[in-house]
Design a protein around this motif. Structure first.
Motif, PDB file in Angstrom:
ATOM      1  N   VAL A  99       0.843  -1.202   0.000  1.00 13.00           N
ATOM      2  CA  VAL A  99       0.000   0.000   0.000  1.00 13.00           C
ATOM      3  C   VAL A  99       0.879   1.254   0.000  1.00 13.00           C
ATOM      4  CG1 VAL A  99      -1.639   1.382   1.339  1.00 13.00           C
ATOM      5  CG2 VAL A  99      -2.015  -1.071   1.072  1.00 13.00           C
ATOM      6  N   SER A 100       1.900   1.271   0.855  1.00  6.30           N
ATOM      7  CA  SER A 100       2.789   2.429   0.922  1.00  6.30           C
ATOM      8  C   SER A 100       3.555   2.620  -0.383  1.00  6.30           C
ATOM      9  CB  SER A 100       3.766   2.290   2.096  1.00  6.30           C
ATOM     10  OG  SER A 100       4.537   3.454   2.242  1.00  6.30           O
ATOM     11  N   ASN A 101       4.011   1.525  -0.963  1.00  8.22           N
ATOM     12  CA  ASN A 101       4.749   1.637  -2.217  1.00  8.22           C
ATOM     13  C   ASN A 101       3.841   1.999  -3.384  1.00  8.22           C
ATOM     14  OD1 ASN A 101       7.841   0.797  -2.160  1.00  8.22           O
ATOM     15  ND2 ASN A 101       6.793  -0.375  -0.571  1.00  8.22           N
ATOM     16  N   LYS A 102       2.573   1.629  -3.292  1.00 11.52           N
ATOM     17  CA  LYS A 102       1.600   2.046  -4.296  1.00 11.52           C
ATOM     18  C   LYS A 102       1.342   3.548  -4.186  1.00 11.52           C
ATOM     19  CE  LYS A 102      -1.248   0.844  -7.641  1.00 11.52           C
ATOM     20  NZ  LYS A 102      -0.728   0.271  -8.906  1.00 11.52           N
ATOM     21  N   ILE A 103       1.286   4.046  -2.953  1.00 16.30           N
ATOM     22  CA  ILE A 103       1.124   5.494  -2.736  1.00 16.30           C
ATOM     23  C   ILE A 103       2.341   6.235  -3.257  1.00 16.30           C
ATOM     24  CG2 ILE A 103       1.001   7.302  -0.965  1.00 16.30           C
ATOM     25  CD1 ILE A 103      -0.658   5.294   0.715  1.00 16.30           C
ATOM     26  N   GLY A 104       3.532   5.679  -2.984  1.00 16.42           N
ATOM     27  CA  GLY A 104       4.763   6.269  -3.483  1.00 16.42           C
ATOM     28  C   GLY A 104       5.499   7.068  -2.427  1.00 16.42           C
ATOM     29  N   GLY A 105       6.597   7.673  -2.860  1.00 17.37           N
ATOM     30  CA  GLY A 105       7.426   8.449  -1.951  1.00 17.37           C
ATOM     31  C   GLY A 105       8.754   7.772  -1.674  1.00 17.37           C
ATOM     32  N   ARG A 106       9.699   8.554  -1.181  1.00 17.83           N
ATOM     33  CA  ARG A 106      10.991   8.002  -0.774  1.00 17.83           C
ATOM     34  C   ARG A 106      10.833   7.308   0.582  1.00 17.83           C
ATOM     35  NH1 ARG A 106      11.897  13.174  -2.298  1.00 17.83           N
ATOM     36  NH2 ARG A 106      12.203  13.847  -0.140  1.00 17.83           N
ATOM     37  N   PRO A 107      11.768   6.427   0.954  1.00 16.37           N
ATOM     38  CA  PRO A 107      11.650   5.717   2.231  1.00 16.37           C
ATOM     39  C   PRO A 107      11.448   6.634   3.433  1.00 16.37           C
ATOM     40  CG  PRO A 107      13.340   4.672   0.917  1.00 16.37           C
ATOM     41  CD  PRO A 107      12.908   5.901   0.155  1.00 16.37           C
ATOM     42  N   ASN A 108      12.147   7.792   3.455  1.00 20.76           N
ATOM     43  CA  ASN A 108      11.971   8.685   4.605  1.00 20.76           C
ATOM     44  C   ASN A 108      10.596   9.349   4.594  1.00 20.76           C
ATOM     45  OD1 ASN A 108      12.462  10.439   2.476  1.00 20.76           O
ATOM     46  ND2 ASN A 108      14.234  11.438   3.402  1.00 20.76           N
ATOM     47  N   GLN A 109      10.041   9.616   3.403  1.00 23.70           N
ATOM     48  CA  GLN A 109       8.695  10.179   3.311  1.00 23.70           C
ATOM     49  C   GLN A 109       7.657   9.137   3.725  1.00 23.70           C
ATOM     50  OE1 GLN A 109       8.997  11.316  -0.880  1.00 23.70           O
ATOM     51  NE2 GLN A 109       8.736  13.466  -0.297  1.00 23.70           N
ATOM     52  N   GLN A 110       7.871   7.890   3.295  1.00 25.63           N
ATOM     53  CA  GLN A 110       6.955   6.809   3.666  1.00 25.63           C
ATOM     54  C   GLN A 110       6.945   6.606   5.181  1.00 25.63           C
ATOM     55  OE1 GLN A 110       8.943   3.995   0.920  1.00 25.63           O
ATOM     56  NE2 GLN A 110       6.902   3.503   0.162  1.00 25.63           N
ATOM     57  N   THR A 111       8.148   6.606   5.764  1.00 25.14           N
ATOM     58  CA  THR A 111       8.261   6.400   7.210  1.00 25.14           C
ATOM     59  C   THR A 111       7.617   7.547   7.980  1.00 25.14           C
ATOM     60  OG1 THR A 111      10.369   5.250   6.836  1.00 25.14           O
ATOM     61  CG2 THR A 111       9.859   5.895   9.096  1.00 25.14           C
ATOM     62  N   PHE A 112       7.897   8.775   7.556  1.00 25.57           N
ATOM     63  CA  PHE A 112       7.332   9.937   8.244  1.00 25.57           C
ATOM     64  C   PHE A 112       5.809   9.946   8.142  1.00 25.57           C
ATOM     65  CE2 PHE A 112       6.500  14.688   8.353  1.00 25.57           C
ATOM     66  CZ  PHE A 112       6.606  14.769   9.732  1.00 25.57           C
ATOM     67  N   GLY A 113       5.290   9.700   6.944  1.00 22.54           N
ATOM     68  CA  GLY A 113       3.843   9.668   6.767  1.00 22.54           C
ATOM     69  C   GLY A 113       3.187   8.589   7.612  1.00 22.54           C
ATOM     70  N   MET A 114       3.813   7.421   7.644  1.00 23.79           N
ATOM     71  CA  MET A 114       3.277   6.315   8.436  1.00 23.79           C
ATOM     72  C   MET A 114       3.248   6.661   9.916  1.00 23.79           C
ATOM     73  SD  MET A 114       4.589   2.372   8.494  1.00 23.79           S
ATOM     74  CE  MET A 114       3.814   1.142   9.559  1.00 23.79           C
ATOM     75  N   THR A 115       4.320   7.309  10.399  1.00 24.84           N
ATOM     76  CA  THR A 115       4.372   7.641  11.829  1.00 24.84           C
ATOM     77  C   THR A 115       3.383   8.751  12.195  1.00 24.84           C
ATOM     78  OG1 THR A 115       6.220   9.177  11.485  1.00 24.84           O
ATOM     79  CG2 THR A 115       6.779   6.907  12.034  1.00 24.84           C
ATOM     80  N   VAL A 116       3.135   9.661  11.262  1.00 24.53           N
ATOM     81  CA  VAL A 116       2.125  10.701  11.510  1.00 24.53           C
ATOM     82  C   VAL A 116       0.751  10.046  11.673  1.00 24.53           C
ATOM     83  CG1 VAL A 116       0.867  12.626  10.445  1.00 24.53           C
ATOM     84  CG2 VAL A 116       3.364  12.584  10.384  1.00 24.53           C
ATOM     85  N   GLY A 117       0.445   9.076  10.809  1.00 20.72           N
ATOM     86  CA  GLY A 117      -0.825   8.347  10.931  1.00 20.72           C
ATOM     87  C   GLY A 117      -0.905   7.560  12.225  1.00 20.72           C
TER      88      GLY A 117
END
Length: 288
Positions: free
Chosen positions: A20-38
């Motif tokens: 799901v995260s890779n489908k949304i896209g973004g660099r690893p640090n953006q994915q991690t930050f977005g996930m932690t905000v959620g």
């Protein structure tokens, strides 16, 4: 029956995070930050509803644990980009299971009965075999670039596993906190860890906000993991949660277009079977 249904939720929620995260896209640090905000948003809602008792130790170790978890997740996202979700996720889960079980058995004496050592040895052997077959590549299609990416992926998985294991040992073997109480301090630590991976150059871009959905999925999986353990026992809850690797593999192939040769599909099937049986056996060992 209700406990098994509860256990299916973390299996699907956690197993879907990678693709799901890779489908949304973004660099690893953006994915991690977005996930932690959620995750922080979810934890704040849970805390406001439950209002658990908090302590200084809870906040200190919760934040430390969250930062270690963030390190693990960042490394896993990096590995996914180098190796693909269908390879990186089972390898990550397998490494955590193998090394986590060995550390628990040897350093903390979690295995005390002969049946635990017998089943545990079989389970770990199956997981290692699963390691081999899920990462095995067809030599006919392997390129120099693929070999280089796999080396980078394994490097990322190394520090990812260190982060995840450190977090798990801290909460499972050293400090014992109520899961509903520690979820908020941990989420704060997760965000801090993600900010550190971004070198504090914080930008709430659209791709970051979209990845917050993944953090909410993680939180939902946590809650249902607790419910499953209460209803069906730790063996069922633990075993089912680890089967999320099947969801990751299928999702990576179907939704991200990760291609496999006929040989690799056969090897992947063997690897999945070994992971499933190994995880179930470890669940039995934990409940013995």
């Amino acid at each position: 029956m209700q406990g098994i249904l509860f256990a299916l939720v973390p299996m699907v929620a956690w197993g879907s995070i990678g693709f799901v995260s890779n489908k949304i896209g973004g660099r690893p640090n953006q994915q991690t930050f977005g996930m932690t905000v959620g995750a922080l948003l979810f934890a704040s809602v849970v805390w406001s509803l439950v209002r658990p008792e908090m302590s200084t130790d809870l906040w200190i170790f919760g934040i430390i644990g969250g930062m270690l978890w963030s390190m693990g997740q960042y490394g896993q996202f990096q590995a996914m980009q180098y190796m693909g979700v269908s390879v990186a996720n089972p390898l990550s889960s397998g490494a955590q299971l193998v090394f986590g079980s060995l550390i628990g058995a040897i350093a903390f004496g979690e295995w005390t009965k002969s049946i635990q050592f017998f089943l545990g040895f079989i389970a770990l052997s199956l997981l290692v075999i699963g390691f081999y077959f899920t990462s095995k590549q067809d030599s006919d299609t392997r390129t120099v670039e693929n070999r280089s990416d796999f080396k980078k992926g394994f490097s990322a998985l190394t520090y990812s596993t260190i982060g995840y294991l450190s977090y798990a040992i801290l909460f499972n073997n050293i400090m014992h906190f109520d899961a509903l109480a520690v979820i908020l301090p941990m989420a704060v630590g997760m965000v801090l860890g993600a900010m550190l991976s971004m070198k504090f150059h914080i930008r709430l871009e659209v791709v970051v906000l979209k990845n917050a959905l993944v953090g909410i999925m993680w939180g939902i999986g946590n809650i249902f993991m607790l419910l499953a353990a209460a209803k069906a026992g730790l063996a069922i809850a633990f075993s089912f949660s680890q089967l999320g690797v099947i969801i990751s593999i299928i999702g990576g192939i179907l939704f991200l277009g990760e291609t496999k040769t006929a040989k690799e599909k056969r090897w992947l099937s063997i690897g999945i079977a070994c992971f499933v049986i190994g995880a179930v056996l470890l669940g039995i060992v934990k409940s013995s």
